[in-house]
Write an enzyme that holds these catalytic residues in place. Structure first.
Site, PDB file in Angstrom:
ATOM      1  N   ARG A  20       0.860  -1.176   0.000  1.00  0.00           N
ATOM      2  CA  ARG A  20       0.000   0.000   0.000  1.00  0.00           C
ATOM      3  C   ARG A  20       0.900   1.230   0.000  1.00  0.00           C
ATOM      4  O   ARG A  20       1.606   1.474   0.974  1.00  0.00           O
ATOM      5  CB  ARG A  20      -0.903  -0.095   1.237  1.00  0.00           C
ATOM      6  CG  ARG A  20      -1.148   1.144   2.004  1.00  0.00           C
ATOM      7  CD  ARG A  20      -2.279   0.954   2.986  1.00  0.00           C
ATOM      8  NE  ARG A  20      -1.879   0.495   4.312  1.00  0.00           N
ATOM      9  CZ  ARG A  20      -1.192   1.191   5.193  1.00  0.00           C
ATOM     10  NH1 ARG A  20      -0.746   2.379   4.893  1.00  0.00           N
ATOM     11  NH2 ARG A  20      -0.916   0.699   6.382  1.00  0.00           N
ATOM     12  N   HIS A  37      -3.095   4.132   5.363  1.00  0.00           N
ATOM     13  CA  HIS A  37      -4.151   3.109   5.474  1.00  0.00           C
ATOM     14  C   HIS A  37      -5.476   3.681   4.953  1.00  0.00           C
ATOM     15  O   HIS A  37      -6.139   3.102   4.097  1.00  0.00           O
ATOM     16  CB  HIS A  37      -4.288   2.642   6.920  1.00  0.00           C
ATOM     17  CG  HIS A  37      -5.487   1.782   7.147  1.00  0.00           C
ATOM     18  ND1 HIS A  37      -5.592   0.513   6.617  1.00  0.00           N
ATOM     19  CD2 HIS A  37      -6.657   2.020   7.795  1.00  0.00           C
ATOM     20  CE1 HIS A  37      -6.772   0.014   6.944  1.00  0.00           C
ATOM     21  NE2 HIS A  37      -7.435   0.903   7.650  1.00  0.00           N
ATOM     22  N   TYR A  88       4.671   5.208  11.578  1.00  0.00           N
ATOM     23  CA  TYR A  88       5.067   3.833  11.897  1.00  0.00           C
ATOM     24  C   TYR A  88       5.867   3.123  10.796  1.00  0.00           C
ATOM     25  O   TYR A  88       6.273   1.992  10.971  1.00  0.00           O
ATOM     26  CB  TYR A  88       3.834   2.978  12.268  1.00  0.00           C
ATOM     27  CG  TYR A  88       2.713   2.996  11.240  1.00  0.00           C
ATOM     28  CD1 TYR A  88       2.769   2.180  10.126  1.00  0.00           C
ATOM     29  CD2 TYR A  88       1.603   3.816  11.405  1.00  0.00           C
ATOM     30  CE1 TYR A  88       1.746   2.196   9.178  1.00  0.00           C
ATOM     31  CE2 TYR A  88       0.580   3.850  10.471  1.00  0.00           C
ATOM     32  CZ  TYR A  88       0.657   3.027   9.360  1.00  0.00           C
ATOM     33  OH  TYR A  88      -0.344   3.040   8.429  1.00  0.00           O
TER      34      TYR A  88
HETATM   35  C1  LIG Z   1     -13.847  -6.856  12.351  1.00  0.00           C
HETATM   36  C2  LIG Z   1     -13.012  -5.623  12.274  1.00  0.00           C
HETATM   37  N1  LIG Z   1     -12.032  -5.427  13.172  1.00  0.00           N
HETATM   38  C3  LIG Z   1     -11.262  -4.323  13.119  1.00  0.00           C
HETATM   39  C4  LIG Z   1     -11.490  -3.375  12.154  1.00  0.00           C
HETATM   40  C5  LIG Z   1     -10.620  -2.107  12.082  1.00  0.00           C
HETATM   41  N2  LIG Z   1      -9.733  -2.221  10.925  1.00  0.00           N
HETATM   42  C6  LIG Z   1     -10.037  -1.578   9.764  1.00  0.00           C
HETATM   43  S1  LIG Z   1      -8.905  -1.910   8.577  1.00  0.00           S
HETATM   44  C7  LIG Z   1      -8.016  -2.893   9.602  1.00  0.00           C
HETATM   45  C8  LIG Z   1      -6.746  -3.546   9.111  1.00  0.00           C
HETATM   46  C9  LIG Z   1      -6.980  -4.483   7.990  1.00  0.00           C
HETATM   47  O1  LIG Z   1      -5.749  -4.919   7.492  1.00  0.00           O
HETATM   48  P1  LIG Z   1      -5.681  -5.851   6.239  1.00  0.00           P
HETATM   49  O2  LIG Z   1      -6.656  -6.952   6.357  1.00  0.00           O
HETATM   50  O3  LIG Z   1      -4.268  -6.217   6.034  1.00  0.00           O
HETATM   51  O4  LIG Z   1      -6.199  -4.903   5.044  1.00  0.00           O
HETATM   52  P2  LIG Z   1      -5.535  -3.582   4.441  1.00  0.00           P
HETATM   53  O5  LIG Z   1      -6.225  -2.411   5.065  1.00  0.00           O
HETATM   54  O6  LIG Z   1      -4.088  -3.616   4.725  1.00  0.00           O
HETATM   55  O7  LIG Z   1      -5.825  -3.629   2.976  1.00  0.00           O
HETATM   56  C10 LIG Z   1      -8.591  -2.964  10.864  1.00  0.00           C
HETATM   57  C11 LIG Z   1      -8.040  -3.735  11.989  1.00  0.00           C
HETATM   58  C12 LIG Z   1     -12.541  -3.589  11.238  1.00  0.00           C
HETATM   59  N3  LIG Z   1     -12.815  -2.729  10.277  1.00  0.00           N
HETATM   60  N4  LIG Z   1     -13.286  -4.728  11.305  1.00  0.00           N
END
Ligand SMILES: Cc1ncc(C[n+]2csc(CCOP(=O)(O)OP(=O)(O)O)c2C)c(N)n1
Ligand SMILES: [Mg+2]
Length: 375
Positions: free
Chosen positions: A259, A263, A272
Site C-alpha cells: 500500500r 491506510h 510507523y
Molecule cells: C472486524 C473488524 N475489526 C477491526 C477493524 C478495524 N480495521 C479496519 S482496517 C483494519 C486492518 C486491515 O488490514 P488488512 O486486512 O491487512 O487490510 P488492508 O487495510 O491492509 O488492505 C482494521 C483492523 C474492522 N474494520 N473490522
C-alpha cells in the site's frame, strides 16, 4: 515402528513481469494479449486517477474517509479480467475498486459509499458483487455461501473474495476456508498481502513465512504471486477459476503487494513506517513496470499517455460531478437498506429521529409507524 512422513508441501512464487518491465516469455504464454495489457494499464490508471480525486475530496471535507488503492491496482485488474463479468461474483474488501468498475459498478457509487450515502451500497441489478466490506473478514463467509449456492444450483459460476493480510488473523477467515474446503465450493480466496494492517506489520500479525501456507491446513491449493505483476495476478486467478469451474473447489492466492498510501485518509503512515521502505516499493509500482513493458514492445508512448491522462481526467471529473450533484439522501435512508421489513424497534428509532430533529412528538406528528405498546 519407524516414523513416516504423512504430509509434505511446498509453496510456489509466481512472477512473470519483473519490476524492470522484463517478461518471462515462457511463463507468459497463453496469458495476456497485447490488447489486454493495454486495457489493464488503462484500468489501473483509471483507478489511480479516481484515487487521487477521492483523496482530494476527503481533504476538502466532502468525504468522511477514504482508503487509497494506490500501489495495489494490479490485483484488482488482473483478477477482474480473469473473472467473467455477469457470471462470476466479486466479493470485495475496500481496495479493489478497479475490479468493481470492470464488473459494471458505476464509479460514483464508490464515492457515495465513502460520503456515507447508502445509495452507494445498493448494487445495481446485474452487477454480481456485494458492497464494500468495512468489517474485516466477514465477507469471506458470504463469498463461500454464494459459491455453495451456485454449486447446489449447478450454476457455472465462480466467486472471488478479496481481503488483506490482517484479515487472515480473523476467525471468520478460518471458518470460511474450512467450509469452502469441506463443501468444495467454487471460491477463490484472494489475499492482498500489502505488508501492513494499519500500523501492524506483517511479521507482528503472523509468525508464518508466507500467508499462502495458511491454506495448506485446509487442503486448499495455494500459491504466492507478485501482486504488482498483471501477468501473475491474471494467470493465478485464471488457473484458480478454471479449477473451480471443473469442480476442483476453492483456491488461495497470496498476492505480495504494497500500500503506497496511508491506510486511510484518517491515518498518517509516517508515524510507523520508514520512508526507505516506501521508496523501495515505489520502484515496484505496477503502473510503472507495465508502462515500461508496453513501451519496450512499441505498444505505448508519451503521446498515448498524454491522451489517456486527458481522457481520465474528463471521466473522473464527470464521476465526481454525478456524486456531488445527486440530491441529498434522507436521514432515514440508513434504516431502509438492511431489512426488507423494518423490525418495530428500528421503525420506532427512525420515527423518533425524524421528529426529534424537528422538535416534534412522533404521536402528535402522526409519524409513528410502530404498533402501540412496542418500545
Ligand atoms: C472486524 C473488524 N475489526 C477491526 C477493524 C478495524 N480495521 C479496519 S482496517 C483494519 C486492518 C486491515 O488490514 P488488512 O486486512 O491487512 O487490510 P488492508 O487495510 O491492509 O488492505 C482494521 C483492523 C474492522 N474494520 N473490522
Ligand atoms: Mg494489509
Amino acid at each position: 515402528m519407524p516414523k513416516k512422513v504423512v504430509y509434505e508441501a511446498k509453496i510456489e512464487h509466481l512472477q512473470i513481469l519483473d519490476e524492470d518491465g522484463r517478461l518471462d516469455a515462457k511463463l507468459a504464454k497463453d496469458t495476456l494479449t497485447d490488447e489486454q495489457v493495454v486495457y489493464l494499464y488503462e484500468q489501473m490508471s483509471t483507478c489511480r486517477q479516481f484515487d487521487e480525486i477521492a483523496f482530494k475530496l476527503q481533504r476538502s471535507g466532502r468525504m468522511g474517509t477514504y482508503p487509497q488503492n494506490k500501489g495495489q491496482e494490479a490485483n484488482a485488474v488482473g483478477a477482474g479480467l480473469a473473472l467473467q463479468k455477469g457470471k462470476d461474483w466479486v466479493i470485495p474488501c475496500y481496495r479493489e475498486n478497479a475490479a468493481l468498475f470492470m464488473h459494471g459498478l458505476p464509479m460514483h457509487y464508490v464515492l457515495l459509499h465513502w460520503m456515507g450515502d447508502e445509495r452507494g451500497n445498493q448494487i445495481p441489478e446485474g452487477c454480481l458483487m456485494t458492497p464494500l466490506s468495512i468489517p474485516i473478514g466477514t465477507h469471506m463467509l458470504h463469498a463461500v455461501g454464494i459459491a455453495w449456492a451456485a454449486k447446489l444450483r449447478k450454476e457455472d459460476r465462480v466467486v472471488a473474495t478479496f481481503f488483506g493480510d490482517g484479515a487472515t488473523s480473523e476467525g471468520d477467515f478460518h471458518g470460511a476456508m474450512n467450509f469452502a474446503s469441506v463443501l468444495q465450493a467454487p471460491v477463490i480466496f484472494y489475499c492482498q498481502n500489502n505488508q501492513w494492517a494499519i500500523s501492524v506489520p506483517r511479521e507482528l500479525q503472523m509468525n508464518s513465512a508466507t500467508v499462502a501456507q495458511k491454506a495448506l491446513a485446509y487442503d486448499i491449493p495455494t500459491i504466492q504471486i507478485d501482486g504488482n505483476d498483471i501477468f501473475a495476478t491474471y494467470k493465478a486467478t485464471t488457473d484458480a477459476a478454471a479449477r473451480a469451474r471443473q469442480g476442483g473447489g476453492p483456491s488461495f492466492i497470496e498476492a505480495v503487494t504494497y500500500r503506497l498510501g496511508d491506510h486511510t485518509t484518517a491515518d498518517d503512515a509516517r508515524r510507523y513506517r520508514e520512508q526507505s521502505e516506501v521508496d523501495a516499493w515505489l520502484s515496484k509500482d505496477p503502473l510503472i513496470r507495465t508502462r515500461k513493458y508496453m513501451e519496450s514492445k512499441g505498444l505505448w508512448d508519451d503521446k498515448r499517455q498524454k491522451a489517456l491522462e486527458e481522457r481520465l481526467s474528463r471521466i473522473v471529473d464527470e464521476v465526481v460531478k454525478t456524486a456531488l450533484e445527486i440530491e441529498n439522501p434522507s436521514p432515514a435512508d440508513f434504516f431502509n437498506s438492511m431489512f426488507a421489513e423494518l423490525p418495530p424497534d428500528l421503525a420506532r428509532q427512525r420515527d423518533t429521529m425524524r421528529t426529534s430533529s424537528l422538535g416534534l412528538d412522533p404521536d402528535q406528528a402522526g409519524l409513528r409507524s410502530t404498533p402501540e405498546g412496542v418500545r
